[in-house]
Motif scaffolding. Sequence first.
Motif, PDB file in Angstrom:
ATOM      1  N   MET A  96      -0.174  -1.013  11.330  1.00 20.26           N
ATOM      2  CA  MET A  96      -0.237   0.328  11.703  1.00 20.26           C
ATOM      3  C   MET A  96      -1.814   0.561  11.760  1.00 20.26           C
ATOM      4  O   MET A  96      -2.325   1.462  12.447  1.00 20.26           O
ATOM      5  CB  MET A  96       0.419   1.099  10.677  1.00 20.26           C
ATOM      6  N   ALA A  97      -2.493  -0.262  10.814  1.00 21.21           N
ATOM      7  CA  ALA A  97      -3.797  -0.097  10.785  1.00 21.21           C
ATOM      8  C   ALA A  97      -4.568  -0.682  11.995  1.00 21.21           C
ATOM      9  O   ALA A  97      -5.732   0.007  12.496  1.00 21.21           O
ATOM     10  CB  ALA A  97      -4.384  -0.901   9.531  1.00 21.21           C
ATOM     11  N   ILE A 136       4.498   0.524   0.886  1.00 17.66           N
ATOM     12  CA  ILE A 136       4.611  -0.150   2.067  1.00 17.66           C
ATOM     13  C   ILE A 136       4.238  -1.614   2.162  1.00 17.66           C
ATOM     14  O   ILE A 136       3.168  -1.594   1.772  1.00 17.66           O
ATOM     15  CB  ILE A 136       3.894   0.781   3.160  1.00 17.66           C
ATOM     16  N   PHE A 165       0.802  -1.183  -0.061  1.00 21.95           N
ATOM     17  CA  PHE A 165       0.069  -0.016   0.095  1.00 21.95           C
ATOM     18  C   PHE A 165       0.876   1.278  -0.153  1.00 21.95           C
ATOM     19  O   PHE A 165       1.629   1.510   1.025  1.00 21.95           O
ATOM     20  CB  PHE A 165      -0.987  -0.131   1.347  1.00 21.95           C
ATOM     21  N   TYR A 207       3.921  -4.205   7.481  1.00 25.25           N
ATOM     22  CA  TYR A 207       3.957  -2.920   8.134  1.00 25.25           C
ATOM     23  C   TYR A 207       2.476  -1.969   8.157  1.00 25.25           C
ATOM     24  O   TYR A 207       2.287  -1.685   9.345  1.00 25.25           O
ATOM     25  CB  TYR A 207       5.152  -1.979   7.712  1.00 25.25           C
ATOM     26  N   TRP A 208       2.010  -2.078   7.053  1.00 26.47           N
ATOM     27  CA  TRP A 208       0.609  -1.287   7.103  1.00 26.47           C
ATOM     28  C   TRP A 208      -0.498  -1.972   7.923  1.00 26.47           C
ATOM     29  O   TRP A 208      -1.351  -1.311   8.523  1.00 26.47           O
ATOM     30  CB  TRP A 208       0.134  -0.753   5.615  1.00 26.47           C
ATOM     31  N   TYR A 209      -0.494  -3.297   7.900  1.00 25.44           N
ATOM     32  CA  TYR A 209      -1.474  -3.774   8.628  1.00 25.44           C
ATOM     33  C   TYR A 209      -1.301  -3.789  10.024  1.00 25.44           C
ATOM     34  O   TYR A 209      -2.315  -3.453  11.085  1.00 25.44           O
ATOM     35  CB  TYR A 209      -1.248  -5.626   8.240  1.00 25.44           C
TER      36      TYR A 209
END
Length: 77
Positions: free
Chosen positions: A44-45, A36, A33, A40-42
């Motif tokens: 952070m979400a 990223i 995404f 990592y974005w999972y």
Amino acid sequence: MVTPVRVVIGICLVAPFVAMLWVGSYAKTDPAFIGIPFFYWYQMAWVLVSTALTMIAYKLWQRDQRARRAPQGGAAK
């Protein structure tokens, strides 16, 4: 005493732990995404989702506590 509201509160508080402890579900790089990797974005979400779920649990707990105190306060007067 276990009530449906308290079960929802428990689910709201346990869901982030289960999601983060189940590493196999997000230990990958795709889909990316905005460059990223998914890993990592999972995570952070889930910071945002955990905040929202904790807020919901807190508000439900406050409402449950007010509802439990209301009959007691009325009977004492």
